[in-house]
Design an enzyme around this catalytic site. Structure first.
Site, PDB file in Angstrom:
ATOM      1  CD  GLU A  51      -2.982   1.019   2.284  1.00  0.00           C
ATOM      2  OE1 GLU A  51      -3.209  -0.090   2.805  1.00  0.00           O
ATOM      3  OE2 GLU A  51      -3.586   2.050   2.620  1.00  0.00           O
ATOM      4  NE  ARG A  60      -9.519  -0.099   9.826  1.00  0.00           N
ATOM      5  CZ  ARG A  60     -10.571  -0.335   9.038  1.00  0.00           C
ATOM      6  NH1 ARG A  60     -11.170  -1.499   9.072  1.00  0.00           N
ATOM      7  NH2 ARG A  60     -11.020   0.576   8.220  1.00  0.00           N
ATOM      8  CD  GLU A  86      -8.684  -5.061   5.720  1.00  0.00           C
ATOM      9  OE1 GLU A  86      -9.687  -4.383   5.437  1.00  0.00           O
ATOM     10  OE2 GLU A  86      -7.659  -4.590   6.204  1.00  0.00           O
TER      11      GLU A  86
END
Ligand SMILES: Cc1cc2nc3c(=O)[nH]c(=O)nc-3n(C[C@H](O)[C@H](O)[C@H](O)COP(=O)(O)OP(=O)(O)OC[C@H]3O[C@@H](n4cnc5c(N)ncnc54)[C@H](O)[C@@H]3O)c2cc1C
Ligand code: FES
Ligand code: FES
Length: 1340
Positions: free
Chosen positions: A803, A881, A1273
């Site tokens: 990423e 997160r 995920e």
């Protein structure tokens, strides 16, 4: 065709300038000799995919691995290089040869990254291209792999195909156990193996419980008669001696022992050791000699004295011979089976098939590795090794005298090992062998052992205890052996002897090479215990019933069973159907092209990165003068050469592309060398002189806490007055848990090819983030973004690791391309990739929990720390997160958490599937389990009591749907949790050292990018006049099936079959400013954007369709075209959800939850720490899948990554937990040899997956494309259930020792951590005081 002559002549110049080196000297002899040169053949001849190949000796580098020839010279790109060290199987090819003695053709799967090109003289080499193609016809193994969904990113697939193909060539009607064994040298990071195993099982005659192919697709039968015949020419050819010589080096393959001894050269057998030295250490030898055609050295036979094995006999041949030998023993010889079995046992778990097919017993012995699996057996059985030199007879050396030091043997320089004699065990001698590694299959040992004892009249009269992994060499234990002689065979003798053994071989202290002193000592004692119990049993002496299974060794490989339940909800022409992955066929034939498969460009340069070898240091000087003189070097660029900005970073540009003044982590980039040939570039990079001044390093979270080294952000969520609620809670407790990081281990390593063209830079790269690559290439070069085009066709796995952490490699290559105006390629070798790119963040979580006596959670106060590495990268988003997953699926009315990111001197940690979710989830489940332990309740009781109900709000004010409880209830019933719990309790009460654990555990996964602006996507669709459709969207296909799902959505909307739709590569000149393919959001945003474009087109075509409802899309398109209606549309999607501010706890952070529950059962061996996942039941709410097979593939792959995360995957860095790693900040586990991702043997023996029907709430249609929820995920959390099941089993073991209290058990649960937590007298003996509370070391 061979590569250009230029490259080769330059290559040799470079090559010959490298000082030749040798290792310990064994097997290495000077070059002279008196051999009959004229009889030696001077060209290399073999067949490649059925066609003859002749290579002139002048063009051969003897050390060149076969893969280099296949990929670079033969231009066959299907064979993949993923590790270069024999550890993954991606490079597997088949080599077939005619055995003149047996008059039969033998096929072997081998790792072409290790097998030298010269090895294949006279053989037929088959690569994946040689067995089938999309254009012609797929081979049945290719077809079935494609049909069963056995490929995702496809990078490992050709390797699996070739392993299966080889297995079938050797046995066209295999049984499932042996056929599965063919693949024990192949790894896959994407699929979770189940579809691969099921595709393989479809060839087996004993197949049961295989998941049928999706949609019951038909497949062709396997017909061995259709296989390409072995070339007649090779059958007829006699084996003649071979000599391949060029100006710098030679390869000999003599056919007589005399010649072999006369030619004084370094022996190369299977090259499974040497091949690694060549590639990674740059070791070279002027003359190599292969013993594979010397009859005396390849002979294996037995007589009454024992087994006689030539040093060049391969391990596979030894195994086969021993099996035949065992089967032919007469009744009076039956006892010999014990010696045979002990060797077979070690061979069973010795490496993978591809290694065993070429590795030789001689190579294993002479290599003298302290963790050799064979040497302890040879020691225990009293083997004799025969060494020999020219003109002399073979000389016997007892195995016990042969190993003289670390990788040193008793053998003169002029000698070779000729053969080995292993005596039979006597009738009353008992032998066993043991091994424990990090992973059962294809792993080197932590400790390996073999023991022999002779007992007469209940007294021990002979004992031999051999060990590997406890000293610099394989050892015997003479003091313990002497102690045992004359002792009675009973458990008291064991206790006394164990104490002697502990003193004799036990390791102490933290500085022992390889670490794990306490565990390795405990393992030695545990193996001895197993052996002793087996001995008692063998002599029919009483063994407590509870110890019955304690003698067992590693969990045997079992045939797996799987079921899948889902309701097909087919919509329109394609949605809801299990369409195969669009690239499936190309994956299986090797035709799927990745960046490094792109053809060599005109004037292309190769590169090597200049990497720091310090953890933290000032850079005093960098001298490139010597490096510039290396022939072929074209340029060396450092920070001084960056025309634009030397700073980059995804969120905050706080990282230097090339370090200027200070090195912040081991392996940091200081520059790039480009040269005409990779070897020249690498050699030059080594010659760059860098002076440093070392600075103190901070490597762990605890180091950072002590030094107050954090990035300047503290985030957290607060719901209610936590202090007040905590003070009101009847009970409180505090605890903490550490969680280790994880390596993405995408199969395709970071690769970029930058091609300059006029004023534009074309960047072909394996990235999840084409836009940021474009942006930072432009800013590095100081050019506008519109002069850079990033193109991404497909990516060989990303999992978050691509990423951001590959942008710098593209920028470095672009810089070199900018100056040279030539194409530049960067491809990271696996060890470098793992060392320098960072992975999942290690976390430390502390908690204080308020609760009542029923287990109702009332308040939680949490502190989280992430190890961020040296720069921001995505760490704050990852932390956020984690902070939003601290409830798992439980309603904690008052919750406060705070999180910080530690700044440390290791590579920047980054995105990894789950992106902080797993760390928050583990924190939550750890405190729930702590509460349950405290209250002496099953964790499930506390979980169920606190489970969210429909409509409840989370602590960040997001409403929960009913699926949480529904999946829990359904899983509880379908898994028969309660009944099995009882059975397990009975089982555990009856077995002392085998314990089972079961867990029922929920998960809920919030879906959206936390950063609101990323929740957008674009797509472009063209309809052509023949009715075919071309789609380009901003997402990246990296195995997750994104392109397939987008194609289904588009086909549906335009009312055509999916075969009409083609998806083109992502290119930034077509789709600008795209969000990365991450956060499980790609189908949502790019599927949504494609849907928007398709709807626009459908609307434009609607009038034509209304006029002619039977017309094809092509006919409609033609009509619209003539009416000058645009047949091209740009689609856009943006999520309409509210967005969220973590500091104020305002807004709605997710779009929806993907939910599920797992019931997982494991068994552990408390003596070794080995574990096996026995059964997994998953019940999930993934909405209405667009493609159920792809979704289940994601579930399986994510589950296994989660399971690996919390069990066998462990990273060890040079830090204060690992003082034996001398270089601070260096990753010790940088490759598949030391870092273990799950293998096929690690998947659950029984695996049931159910996708719940009718979960869709009406609102979902508006937020999720086609009501299909994100699935990339979320199931990873369910894989983490393995941690909790193992912990239950460990608890059961500790209870036997009176250890009833809660204990902290950090993640991952490696065999070491499991074993040491299962405290017993043996571990107490090994580590002394504190064994009960021992915390196994880890890099956190
Ligand atoms: C992925 C992988 C997994 C592995 N797993 C295991 C494992 O589970 N257990 C284990 O024990 N090992 C393991 N190994 C180590 C390796 O496979 C063995 O050591 C192997 O037996 C070496 O044999 P070879 O024929 O390939 O040796 P080579 O690499 O060809 O040679 C090794 C050394 O031995 C010397 N040599 C070879 N034959 C002779 C001879 N006749 N006389 C004198 N010198 C000689 C060579 O000169 C060289 O120095 C693994 C290796 C890899 C790459
Ligand atoms: S690339 Fe050869 S085994 Fe991994
Ligand atoms: S499909 Fe196996 S590694 Fe990607």
């Amino acid at each position: 065709m061979l590569r250009a002559r230029w490259a080769l002549s330059q290559f040799w110049k470079v090559y010959s300038s490298i000082p030749f080196s040798s290792d310990s000297g064994s097997g290495w002899i000077s070059t002279s000799g008196d051999i009959s040169q004229e009889t030696y053949k001077k060209t290399l001849n073999f067949y490649l995919n059925g066609k003859p190949v002749q290579v002139d000796s002048r063009n051969i580098n003897p050390a060149e691995p076969l893969i280099d020839y296949i990929r670079n010279n033969a231009n066959l790109k299907g064979t993949k290089l993923a590790c270069g060290e024999g550890g993954c199987g991606a490079c597997t090819v088949t080599i077939s040869h005619y055995d003149h003695e047996k008059q039969a053709v033998t096929h072997r799967a081998v790792n072409s990254c290790l097998v030298p090109l010269c090895y294949v003289e006279g053989m037929d080499v088959t690569t994946v291209e040689g067995i089938g193609s999309v254009f012609d016809e797929l081979h049945p193994v290719q077809e079935r792999m494609a049909i069963w969904g056995g490929s995702q990113c496809g990078f490992c697939t050709p390797g699996f195909i070739m392993s299966m193909y080889t297995g079938l060539r050797n046995n066209p009607e295999p049984d499932s156990k042996s056929f599965q064994k063919c693949m024990d040298g192949n790894l896959c990071r994407c699929t979770g193996y189940r579809p691969i195993v099921d595709a393989a099982k479809s060839f087996c005659h004993d197949t049961k419980d295989t998941v049928k192919p999706p949609e019951d697709r038909a497949f062709k039968p396997y017909d061995a008669a259709k296989e390409k015949p072995f070339p007649e020419e090779l059958k007829q050819k006699k084996i003649v001696p071979l000599q391949l010589t060029n100006e710098s080096a030679s390869w000999y393959a003599p056919t007589s022992l005399k010649d072999l001894l006369d030619i004084k050269a370094k022996i190369i057998s299977g090259s499974t050791e040497l091949g690694i030295d060549f590639r990674f250490k740059g070791t070279t030898f002027p003359v190599l000699i292969s013993p594979v055609n010397v009859p005396e050295l390849t002979d294996i036979h037995h007589d009454d004295n024992g087994l006689h094995i030539g040093s060049a006999v391969t391990l596979d041949n030894i195994g086969r011979y021993l099996e035949e030998c065992a089967a032919s023993l007469s009744p009076s010889q039956r006892h010999r089976e014990r010696a045979i079995q002990s060797v077979l046992d070690q061979l069973h778990y010795f490496a993978g098939t591809q290694i065993r097919n070429v590795a030789t017993i001689g190579g294993n012995i002479v290599n003298a590795s302290p963790i050799s699996d064979l040497n302890p057996v040879l020691l225990a059985l009293g083997a004799t090794f025969y060494t020999q030199k020219a003109g002399e007879k073979a000389k016997p050396v007892a195995a016990s005298e042969y190993f003289t030091g670390y990788k040193k043997v008793k053998m003169e320089d002029q000698e070779i090992l000729s053969h080995v004699t292993i005596p039979w065990n006597e009738e009353d001698e008992f032998v066993e062998a043991y091994k424990q590694g990090r992973r059962r299959e294809d792993d080197i040992a932590i400790v390996t052992s073999a023991m022999l004892a002779k007992v007469q009249d209940e007294k021990i009269v002979k004992a031999k205890l051999g060990f590997g992994g406890l000293a610099p060499t394989s050892i015997l234990s003479p003091k313990t052996e002497a102690f045992l002689i004359g002792k009675k065979l009973d458990l008291q003798t064991f206790n006394e002897a164990a104490a002697v053994l502990n003193r004799e071989v036990g390791l102490r202290g933290e500085n022992v090479p390889g670490g794990q002193a306490g565990y390795r000592t405990t393992l030695a004692l545990s193996f001895f215990y197993k052996f002793f119990l087996s001995l008692l049993h063998h002599h029919s002496l009483p063994v407590p019933e509870k110890l019955g299974r304690s003698t067992e060794k590693a969990f045997p490989a079992e045939t797996t069973r799987a079921t899948q339940e889902y309701r097909l909800n087919k919509r329109g022409t394609s949605v809801g159907q299990s369409e195969p992955h669009l690239s499936a066929k190309k994956h299986t034939t090797g035709e799927a092209r990745y960046v490094d498969d792109m053809p060599h460009q005109h004037r292309e340069l190769q590169s090597a990165l200049i990497l720091a070898d310090r953890g933290h240091a000032k850079i005093l000087s960098l001298d490139k003068e010597a490096a510039m003189k290396v022939p072929g070097v074209v340029g060396i660029y450092t920070y001084r050469d960056v025309p634009g900005s030397n700073l980059w970073g995804d969120v905050i540009s706080d990282e230097e592309l090339f370090a200027s003044k200070e090195v912040l982590h081991y392996g940091q980039m200081l520059g790039i060398v480009v040269a005409e040939h990779e070897i020249a570039a690498k050699e030059a990079a080594k010659l760059i002189k860098i002076e440093y001044e070392d600075l103190p390093g901070i490597y762990t979270i605890d180091d950072a806490i002590q030094a107050d080294s954090f990035f300047p952000v503290t985030h957290g969520v607060t719901q209610k007055n936590v202090d007040e609620e905590m003070s009101k809670a009847p009970l409180t407790l505090e605890g903490q848990i550490y969680m280790g990081g994880q390596e993405q281990f995408y199969f395709e390593t970071q690769t970029s090819l930058v091609v300059p063209d006029e004023e534009d830079m074309y960047v072909y790269t394996s990235t999840q983030n084409a836009h940021k690559t474009q942006k930072f290439v432009a800013s590095t070069l100081g050019i506008p973004i519109n002069q850079v085009v990033t193109r991404v066709g497909r990516v060989g796995g990303g999992f978050g690791g691509k990423e951001t952490r590959n942008i710098n490699f593209s920028a470095a290559a672009a810089l070199a391309a900018y100056y040279t105006r030539r194409p530049v390629r960067v491809r990271l070798e696996r060890n470098v990739d793992m060392q320098i790119t960072g992975g999942r963040h290690p976390f430390k979580s502390s908690y204080k929990i308020g609760f009542d006596s029923s287990g109702k959670l009332l308040a939680a106060d949490l502190q989280l720390y992430a190890n961020g590495g040296m720069s921001h990268d995505l760490s704050v988003a990852v932390l956020d997160r984690a902070l939003l997953f601290c409830d798992s699926s439980y309603n904690v009315p008052a919750l406060r958490n705070k999180g910080r990111v530690a700044r440390t001197n290791i590579p920047s940690h980054t995105a990894f599937r789950g992106f902080g979710g797993p760390q928050g989830y583990l924190t939550a489940e750890a405190y729930v389990e702590h509460v349950a332990s405290f209250l002496k309740l099953r964790p499930e009781v506390v979980r169920e009591r606190n489970l969210y109900n429909e409509g409840d709000l989370t602590y960040y004010n997001f409403p929960v749907t009913k699926s949480v409880r529904r999946s829990w209830d359904e899983c509880k019933i379908s898994s028969k949790f309660q009944d099995r719990l009882q059975e397990i309790e009975i089982y555990n009460s009856q077995n002392r050292h085998r314990k089972r654990g079961i867990t029922l555990i929920p998960s809920k996964y919030g879906v959206a990018f936390n950063a609101m602006f990323l929740n957008q996507g674009s797509a472009m669709i063209h309809i052509y006049l023949d009715g075919t459709i071309l789609v380009t969207h901003g997402g990246i296909e990296m195995g997750q099936g994104l392109n397939t799902k987008v194609a289904q959505v588009v086909a549906n909307e335009l009312g055509v079959h999916i075969s009409h739709v083609r998806i083109k590569e992502m290119a930034t000149d077509k789709i600008p400013n795209a969000s990365p393919s991450a956060a499980s959001m790609s189908t949502d945003i790019y599927g949504g954007a494609a849907l928007d474009a398709a709807r626009q087109l459908a609307e434009r075509l609607r009038p034509y369709r209304e006029k002619d409802s039977g017309a094809t899309l092509g006919q409609l398109a033609v009509k619209a075209y003539f009416d000058r209606v645009s047949l091209s549309a740009q689609g856009f999607f943006k999520s309409e959800h509210e967005g969220y501010d973590i500091m104020t706890n305002k807004g709605k952070v997710w779009r929806y939850f993907t939910l599920g529950t797992a019931c997982t059962e494991v068994e552990i061996d408390t003596l070794t720490g080995d574990h096996k996942v026995r059964r997994v039941d998953l019940v999930l709410d993934v909405g209405d899948p667009i493609n159920p097979t792809i979704d289940i593939g994601q579930v399986e792959g994510a589950f296994m990554q989660g399971a690996g995360l919390v069990s066998i995957e462990e990273l060890a860095w040079g830090d204060n937990q690992h003082p034996w790693i001398k270089q601070g900040g260096k990753l010790q586990t940088a490759g598949p040899g030391t870092y273990k991702i799950p293998s096929a043997d690690d998947i659950p023996t029984e695996w049931n997956i159910s996708l719940m029907p009718d979960t869709t709430d009406p609102k979902l249609e508006t937020v999720a494309v086609q009501s299909s929820k994100a699935v990339g995920e979320p199931p990873l959390l369910l894989g983490m259930s393995v941690y909790f099941a193992i912990k239950e089993a460990v608890k059961a073991a500790r209870r036997e020792e009176g250890q009833e209290e809660y204990f902290q058990l950090n993640s991952p649960l490696t065999s070491e951590r499991i074993r040491m937590a299962c405290v017993d007298d043996l571990s107490r003996m090994a580590v002394g005081e504190g064994a009960e509370d021992i915390q196994t070391k880890g890099s956190f």
